[in-house]
Write a protein that holds these residues in place. Structure first.
Motif, mmCIF file in Angstrom:
data_model
loop_
_atom_site.group_PDB
_atom_site.id
_atom_site.type_symbol
_atom_site.label_atom_id
_atom_site.label_comp_id
_atom_site.label_asym_id
_atom_site.label_seq_id
_atom_site.Cartn_x
_atom_site.Cartn_y
_atom_site.Cartn_z
ATOM 1 N N LEU A 94 31.558 20.796 32.038
ATOM 2 C CA LEU A 94 32.807 20.389 32.420
ATOM 3 C C LEU A 94 33.197 18.924 32.265
ATOM 4 O O LEU A 94 34.238 18.514 31.682
ATOM 5 C CB LEU A 94 33.197 21.052 33.908
ATOM 6 C CG LEU A 94 34.779 20.765 34.224
ATOM 7 C CD1 LEU A 94 35.798 21.586 33.502
ATOM 8 C CD2 LEU A 94 34.798 20.905 35.835
ATOM 9 N N PHE A 95 32.645 18.125 32.883
ATOM 10 C CA PHE A 95 32.655 16.774 32.985
ATOM 11 C C PHE A 95 32.373 16.135 31.710
ATOM 12 O O PHE A 95 33.093 15.239 31.208
ATOM 13 C CB PHE A 95 32.097 16.054 34.088
ATOM 14 C CG PHE A 95 32.709 16.285 35.247
ATOM 15 C CD1 PHE A 95 34.017 15.953 35.472
ATOM 16 C CD2 PHE A 95 31.952 16.947 36.473
ATOM 17 C CE1 PHE A 95 34.766 16.053 36.879
ATOM 18 C CE2 PHE A 95 32.505 17.330 37.386
ATOM 19 C CZ PHE A 95 33.910 16.579 37.837
ATOM 20 N N SER A 96 31.541 16.950 30.723
ATOM 21 C CA SER A 96 31.112 16.010 29.550
ATOM 22 C C SER A 96 32.467 16.399 28.722
ATOM 23 O O SER A 96 32.810 15.755 27.723
ATOM 24 C CB SER A 96 29.815 16.768 28.788
ATOM 25 O OG SER A 96 29.867 18.119 28.550
ATOM 26 N N PHE A 101 34.376 13.888 26.485
ATOM 27 C CA PHE A 101 34.683 13.938 25.066
ATOM 28 C C PHE A 101 36.149 13.916 24.732
ATOM 29 O O PHE A 101 36.568 13.465 23.797
ATOM 30 C CB PHE A 101 34.069 14.937 24.590
ATOM 31 C CG PHE A 101 32.510 15.080 24.575
ATOM 32 C CD1 PHE A 101 31.876 13.838 24.368
ATOM 33 C CD2 PHE A 101 31.844 16.153 24.772
ATOM 34 C CE1 PHE A 101 30.412 13.648 24.384
ATOM 35 C CE2 PHE A 101 30.307 16.125 24.963
ATOM 36 C CZ PHE A 101 29.792 14.831 24.554
ATOM 37 N N LEU A 102 36.992 14.460 25.699
ATOM 38 C CA LEU A 102 38.408 14.613 25.390
ATOM 39 C C LEU A 102 39.138 13.207 25.322
ATOM 40 O O LEU A 102 39.899 13.032 24.484
ATOM 41 C CB LEU A 102 39.017 15.835 26.344
ATOM 42 C CG LEU A 102 40.674 15.826 26.281
ATOM 43 C CD1 LEU A 102 40.881 16.663 24.845
ATOM 44 C CD2 LEU A 102 41.086 16.644 27.437
ATOM 45 N N GLY A 110 40.464 13.955 20.536
ATOM 46 C CA GLY A 110 40.549 15.388 19.813
ATOM 47 C C GLY A 110 40.336 15.193 18.296
ATOM 48 O O GLY A 110 40.561 16.102 17.419
ATOM 49 N N ARG A 111 39.621 14.137 17.835
ATOM 50 C CA ARG A 111 39.072 14.005 16.417
ATOM 51 C C ARG A 111 37.608 14.735 16.188
ATOM 52 O O ARG A 111 37.577 14.930 14.858
ATOM 53 C CB ARG A 111 38.878 12.563 16.014
ATOM 54 C CG ARG A 111 40.036 11.788 16.201
ATOM 55 C CD ARG A 111 40.087 10.168 15.735
ATOM 56 N NE ARG A 111 40.007 9.775 17.034
ATOM 57 C CZ ARG A 111 39.624 8.352 17.324
ATOM 58 N NH1 ARG A 111 38.928 7.689 16.353
ATOM 59 N NH2 ARG A 111 39.563 8.042 18.396
ATOM 60 N N VAL A 170 35.239 21.547 21.816
ATOM 61 C CA VAL A 170 35.269 22.799 21.802
ATOM 62 C C VAL A 170 33.885 23.424 22.127
ATOM 63 O O VAL A 170 33.323 24.475 22.623
ATOM 64 C CB VAL A 170 35.573 22.917 20.341
ATOM 65 C CG1 VAL A 170 35.503 24.717 19.947
ATOM 66 C CG2 VAL A 170 37.042 22.869 20.038
ATOM 67 N N ASN A 171 32.643 22.470 21.758
ATOM 68 C CA ASN A 171 31.590 22.934 22.133
ATOM 69 C C ASN A 171 31.043 22.634 23.449
ATOM 70 O O ASN A 171 30.531 23.821 24.038
ATOM 71 C CB ASN A 171 30.293 21.874 21.217
ATOM 72 C CG ASN A 171 30.541 21.996 19.826
ATOM 73 O OD1 ASN A 171 30.962 23.236 19.193
ATOM 74 N ND2 ASN A 171 30.065 21.109 19.003
ATOM 75 N N ALA A 172 31.588 21.970 24.151
ATOM 76 C CA ALA A 172 31.393 21.875 25.415
ATOM 77 C C ALA A 172 32.124 22.968 26.263
ATOM 78 O O ALA A 172 31.544 23.615 27.068
ATOM 79 C CB ALA A 172 31.944 20.313 26.097
ATOM 80 N N LEU A 173 33.656 23.410 25.686
ATOM 81 C CA LEU A 173 34.038 24.759 26.198
ATOM 82 C C LEU A 173 33.353 25.802 25.923
ATOM 83 O O LEU A 173 33.134 26.721 26.784
ATOM 84 C CB LEU A 173 35.565 24.613 25.603
ATOM 85 C CG LEU A 173 36.380 26.073 26.042
ATOM 86 C CD1 LEU A 173 36.562 25.930 27.448
ATOM 87 C CD2 LEU A 173 37.499 26.032 25.429
ATOM 88 N N THR A 174 32.769 26.137 24.904
ATOM 89 C CA THR A 174 31.729 27.145 24.408
ATOM 90 C C THR A 174 30.627 27.115 25.408
ATOM 91 O O THR A 174 30.418 28.353 25.856
ATOM 92 C CB THR A 174 31.727 27.164 23.064
ATOM 93 O OG1 THR A 174 32.745 26.984 22.264
ATOM 94 C CG2 THR A 174 30.804 28.335 22.543
ATOM 95 N N LEU A 175 29.946 26.187 25.678
ATOM 96 C CA LEU A 175 28.923 26.327 26.396
ATOM 97 C C LEU A 175 29.273 26.686 27.828
ATOM 98 O O LEU A 175 28.684 27.208 28.802
ATOM 99 C CB LEU A 175 28.313 24.709 26.600
ATOM 100 C CG LEU A 175 27.202 24.530 27.295
ATOM 101 C CD1 LEU A 175 25.931 25.615 26.852
ATOM 102 C CD2 LEU A 175 26.379 23.220 27.124
ATOM 103 N N ARG A 176 30.559 26.047 28.359
ATOM 104 C CA ARG A 176 30.888 26.205 29.809
ATOM 105 C C ARG A 176 31.145 27.823 30.074
ATOM 106 O O ARG A 176 30.876 28.212 30.765
ATOM 107 C CB ARG A 176 32.057 25.210 30.024
ATOM 108 C CG ARG A 176 32.365 25.322 31.581
ATOM 109 C CD ARG A 176 33.608 24.353 31.914
ATOM 110 N NE ARG A 176 34.854 24.497 31.211
ATOM 111 C CZ ARG A 176 35.265 23.693 30.519
ATOM 112 N NH1 ARG A 176 34.544 22.662 30.099
ATOM 113 N NH2 ARG A 176 36.356 23.680 29.935
ATOM 114 N N VAL A 177 31.829 28.339 28.921
ATOM 115 C CA VAL A 177 32.200 29.873 29.146
ATOM 116 C C VAL A 177 30.874 30.618 29.106
ATOM 117 O O VAL A 177 30.840 31.422 29.940
ATOM 118 C CB VAL A 177 33.110 30.065 27.949
ATOM 119 C CG1 VAL A 177 33.275 31.684 27.772
ATOM 120 C CG2 VAL A 177 34.408 29.536 28.014
#
Length: 67
Positions: free
Chosen positions: A17-19, A23-24, A29-30, A35-42
């Protein structure tokens, strides 16, 4: 052992979450690291829910209601 695995997954979810937040802010957003961190978090959250469900189903986790 199951409780330790659940705690480790929760901590890994917080790190992800914090990573993602880092990154954000840093990448603006470049790149696709957010997106990879969100995928890992989910994925980690789904694994945590699956472990908790399995723990209650198998009897390794129990809850004690006092009322």
């Amino acid at each position: 052992m199951l409780k330790a695995a659940i705690i480790l997954l929760l901590l890994a979810t917080l790190v992800s979450l914090f990573s993602g937040l880092f990154f954000l802010v840093k990448d603006e957003g470049r790149t696709s690291r957010v997106v990879n961190a969100l995928t890992l978090r989910v994925t980690l959250t789904a694994l945590t829910i699956a472990l908790v469900t399995w723990g209650f189903y198998s009897g390794q986790l129990v809850y004690h209601v006092t009322w």
